[in-house]
Structures are given as structure tokens and as C-alpha cells.
Scaffold this active site. Structure first.
Site, short mmCIF file in Angstrom:
data_model
loop_
_atom_site.label_atom_id
_atom_site.label_comp_id
_atom_site.label_asym_id
_atom_site.label_seq_id
_atom_site.Cartn_x
_atom_site.Cartn_y
_atom_site.Cartn_z
N ARG A 240 0.86 -1.17 0.00
CA ARG A 240 0.00 0.00 0.00
C ARG A 240 0.90 1.23 0.00
NH1 ARG A 240 -2.84 -3.05 -1.62
NH2 ARG A 240 -4.81 -3.91 -0.81
N GLU A 269 -2.79 7.72 -4.36
CA GLU A 269 -3.11 7.32 -5.72
C GLU A 269 -4.59 7.56 -6.04
OE1 GLU A 269 -3.88 2.62 -5.90
OE2 GLU A 269 -1.84 3.08 -5.23
N HIS A 287 -0.65 0.42 -10.21
CA HIS A 287 -1.36 -0.51 -9.32
C HIS A 287 -1.95 -1.69 -10.09
CE1 HIS A 287 -3.58 -0.75 -5.20
NE2 HIS A 287 -3.26 -1.96 -5.66
#
Length: 321
Positions: A240, A269, A287
């Protein structure tokens, strides 16, 4: 017939196979907070993504809500206490995405240590080049040390890949782990061992994050941790974004405190600190850790199956407890 809200783009053919006879709404776009708020009011179930703001206020709007099927291994976007108080079962999708995510994490490790992103940009830009014994020199992996923070399913899968490439593995976790599967990969590497974080940062040639985002792991990699790392070391993050202090990371990369970073996740993000975009010693991905089609199909199927079971009054396969 239950009303199931799919909050973000999904593999709907898979979802619908697992949820016959129910009203399934959405799945073709990402709902913003207002739309989610409107939809949750009449929802029996949610099939969610990591981007959904499922805080206490949002969960309180789901008067008929029985289950949240999170299509991810993580669930830091969900207020678990609020869900429990509301009698809502929360599920996630562990056990089906660790190999794909480890593939991606090791891809980042290879790209940043061997400078392949930088090299490809050089070629695509049309710059002159020729074979040169000193051109685009990267770091070697054989005999190097990989420090893994969080030796769960993804961390172990990453460790196995590292061992296959001749890397020695150390890890930090709350408890000792069974590392037989890692050590069995390559008899020429040193035995995998658990260490304290201080030793991991000082010793590792590559630090790879595979821990959940919690209050304890937020900014786990801060200015002090980065300063403790070798100047020749690299950071890889597929966990993360907020596990890393992104401002401190930029400063460390600019100053040469560490050699480079490979990132698939970011603190805020999809926003990325602008300075990262211009650095040649950083590999940036959007991601996509689990974005292999068979893996995403398995995730969608498990999330939908969890919802179906709870709605049928059965225990979920993979509840968050």
C-alpha cells in the site's frame, strides 16, 4: 431476490455466473462517493474495490446491507468496526492473487536493479547507442540480500522467486514463519531468517513491502528508515502506498541516499508526487499487481461467491475477522 451493487468496473460475466437470480447493478464504471451513497441505501450487498470509501458514515446508510464482498486481499478502505456494529459481514479475496502479485513485485525488482525502464526510454527516444562495456550498468542479484517486510502469502511467493535467482532472504514479521518452501528452492542461498526492522533496513540490498496498511505500518518506511538503508539499495512497494512516506522517499532518491525504487502503489493514488515522474532511477506502474486475467477472474468469482453464500444464510468462504 437481493439487490447487489457493484461499485467499480468488474468482470461481469464471472460475477453474474456466481449471482444468478439476483439484481446486480453497476460494474461498468467507478462510483463516486455520492453515487455510492445513493446506491447503498437500497443495497443488500456490495461488491467493492479498494478505492471505495466505506467509512462509518457510508456504512450507516446501508440499512439493508448484509455483506461487503471486497474484491481485493486488503480492506483498509473499510471501517471494520462500523461494519461489525451494523451486522455486516466483510469478506476479501486472499489465496488467489499472491502469485500474480509476486510476479509483478519481482518484475519491479528486476526493472529497477537492471535499469530496464531507463534503457527502454533511451532506445525509444532515438538517442544514439552502441554496445559499451560500461553502458547502463545495473546491480547484480546473485548473492544479494532481499529484505521482505510482511511474510504472508505474497511475501513468501516473492521470497521463493528471489531464492531462485540466488538471493538471500531475510524478513520481518510479527511471528516466526515456516520458511521451508523458500529454503528448498535453492540450496546455494543462505537460510531464510527473521530479523528486526532495524537490521533489515541496514542489511538489505533490496527492501520489498508486502504488509497490510495499518496504523502501525503507515509510513513504516520513513526518512529514518531510508537513511538507514545502503546507498546502493533499492525499495520495492506493491503493498500500500501509505506504507511509505512518499515525500521522504523523493528526498532520499534525489540525494542518493538509496539507489532507486520500484513502485506499483502510491500514498495518494492515483495522484503521484510529480518529482517521481522525472526520475530515471524509479520504475512506476499503475497498481497492477494482481492484473493477470486468470487471477482477476478468480478474485471476482471469490468475491461474488462470498456474497452469494452470506445472502443464502451460509458462512462466507473468506471473511475478514
Amino acid at each position: 431476490m437481493a439487490r447487489i451493487i457493484v461499485t467499480a468496473p468488474q468482470l461481469m460475466s464471472v460475477v453474474n455466473e456466481e449471482l444468478p437470480g439476483h439484481e446486480v447493478v453497476g460494474g461498468d464504471h467507478a462510483m463516486d462517493r455520492q453515487e455510492l451513497s445513493d446506491q447503498i441505501a437500497t443495497a443488500d450487498a456490495l461488491l467493492t474495490s479498494l478505492s471505495d470509501p466505506l467509512d462509518a458514515e457510508m456504512i450507516s446508510k446501508g440499512k439493508n446491507l448484509k455483506v461487503i464482498g471486497q474484491c481485493a486481499a486488503g480492506f483498509n478502505n473499510i471501517d471494520l468496526d462500523a461494519a461489525k456494529q451494523a451486522g455486516v459481514v466483510v469478506t476479501s479475496t486472499p489465496g488467489v492473487l499472491h502469485e500474480a502479485t509476486a510476479d509483478l513485485a519481482f518484475t519491479l525488482l528486476l526493472e529497477v536493479t537492471r535499469r530496464t525502464g531507463e534503457a527502454e526510454r533511451w532506445v525509444r527516444s532515438g538517442k544514439a547507442w552502441r554496445y559499451d562495456h560500461t553502458f547502463m550498468l545495473g546491480a547484480g542479484l546473485q548473492g544479494a540480500t532481499l529484505g521482505i517486510i510482511g511474510l504472508g502469502q505474497i511475501g513468501e511467493a516473492m521470497a521463493r522467486r528471489a531464492a531462485a535467482f540466488g538471493m538471500n532472504v531475510i524478513y520481518n514479521a510479527r511471528h516466526e514463519k515456516n520458511v521451508m518452501a523458500i529454503d528448498a528452492v535453492n540450496p546455494n542461498t543462505q537460510p531464510t531468517r527473521r530479523v528486526e526492522l532495524d537490521e533489515l533496513f541496514v542489511t538489505s540490498d533490496v527492501v520489498s513491502l508486502h504488509c497490510p496498511l495499518t496504523d502501525k505500518t503507515r509510513h513504516l518506511v520513513d526518512a529514518d528508515a531510508l537513511a538507514a538503508m545502503k546507498k546502493t539499495a533499492y525499495l520495492v512497494n506493491t503493498a500500500r502506498g501509505a506504507c511509505v512516506d512518499e515525500v521522504a522517499l523523493v528526498k532520499a532518491l534525489k540525494s542518493g541516499a538509496i539507489a532507486g525504487a520500484g513502485l506499483d502503489v502510491y500514498e495518494d493514488e492515483p495522484a503521484i508526487t510529480v518529482d517521481l515522474l522525472t526520475m530515471e532511477n524509479v520504475v512506476l506502474l499503475p497498481h497492477i499487481g494482481s492484473a493477470a486475467l486468470p487471477t482477476r477472474e478468480a478474485m471476482s468469482r471469490l468475491a461474488a461467491r462470498n456474497i452469494a453464500k452470506v445472502l443464502d444464510g451460509k458462512p462466507a468462504e473468506t471473511p475478514v475477522e
